[in-house]
Design a protein around this motif. Structure first.
Motif, PDB file in Angstrom:
ATOM      1  N   CYS A 246       0.844  -1.189   0.000  1.00  0.00           N
ATOM      2  CA  CYS A 246       0.000   0.000   0.000  1.00  0.00           C
ATOM      3  C   CYS A 246       0.887   1.249   0.000  1.00  0.00           C
ATOM      4  O   CYS A 246       1.893   1.314   0.707  1.00  0.00           O
ATOM      5  CB  CYS A 246      -0.891  -0.021   1.231  1.00  0.00           C
TER       6      CYS A 246
ATOM      7  N   CYS B 198      -4.577   0.170  -0.325  1.00  0.00           N
ATOM      8  CA  CYS B 198      -5.369  -0.961   0.148  1.00  0.00           C
ATOM      9  C   CYS B 198      -6.806  -0.504   0.404  1.00  0.00           C
ATOM     10  O   CYS B 198      -7.096   0.695   0.419  1.00  0.00           O
ATOM     11  CB  CYS B 198      -4.753  -1.568   1.397  1.00  0.00           C
TER      12      CYS B 198
ATOM     13  N   ALA C  74       0.054   4.251   1.015  1.00  0.00           N
ATOM     14  CA  ALA C  74      -0.219   5.192   2.107  1.00  0.00           C
ATOM     15  C   ALA C  74       0.874   5.077   3.165  1.00  0.00           C
ATOM     16  O   ALA C  74       1.212   3.980   3.597  1.00  0.00           O
ATOM     17  CB  ALA C  74      -1.577   4.899   2.724  1.00  0.00           C
TER      18      ALA C  74
ATOM     19  N   CYS D   7      -0.060   3.237   6.599  1.00  0.00           N
ATOM     20  CA  CYS D   7      -0.946   2.074   6.497  1.00  0.00           C
ATOM     21  C   CYS D   7      -0.565   1.042   7.549  1.00  0.00           C
ATOM     22  O   CYS D   7       0.601   0.719   7.743  1.00  0.00           O
ATOM     23  CB  CYS D   7      -0.837   1.466   5.105  1.00  0.00           C
TER      24      CYS D   7
ATOM     25  N   CYS E 257      -7.300   2.115   3.221  1.00  0.00           N
ATOM     26  CA  CYS E 257      -6.724   3.441   2.963  1.00  0.00           C
ATOM     27  C   CYS E 257      -7.521   4.220   1.925  1.00  0.00           C
ATOM     28  O   CYS E 257      -7.781   5.402   2.104  1.00  0.00           O
ATOM     29  CB  CYS E 257      -5.269   3.315   2.533  1.00  0.00           C
TER      30      CYS E 257
HETATM   31 ZN   LIG Z   1      -3.231   0.907   3.130  1.00  0.00          ZN
END
Ligand SMILES: [Zn+2]
Length: 80
Positions: free
Chosen positions: A25, A71, A27, A30, A74
């Motif tokens: 992911c 993901c 982010a 995360c 997120c």
């Molecule tokens: Zn994520």
């Protein structure tokens, strides 16, 4: 084992002749950043990135930009 690098100093270092991709992911904070096998905790790894992309879509991941995936939790906005 003998050689110039004693076991435990450098750890296990080798060239993998068949490298695998895994999807993470994008982010920064995360909590669950790796795409895993369904109903399992193991990271999903495959030599073909398109397989990971297909699995990611099935798992609710979203491609935010080329090469950047978010993901499910997120891209839905941290609402859990
Ligand atoms: Zn994520």
């Amino acid at each position: 084992m003998s050689g110039p690098d004693p076991v435990g100093r450098l750890g296990r270092v080798w060239f993998d002749p068949a490298p695998l991709w895994e999807l993470r992911c994008a982010a920064p904070f995360c909590s669950d950043p790796v795409l895993v096998v369904a109903d399992d905790e193991r990271p999903l790894r495959n030599p073909d990135r398109t397989v990971l992309a297909d699995e990611a879509r099935v798992a609710g991941w979203q491609q935010a930009a080329p090469g950047r995936w978010l993901c499910r939790s997120c891209h839905q906005g941290h609402d859990r």
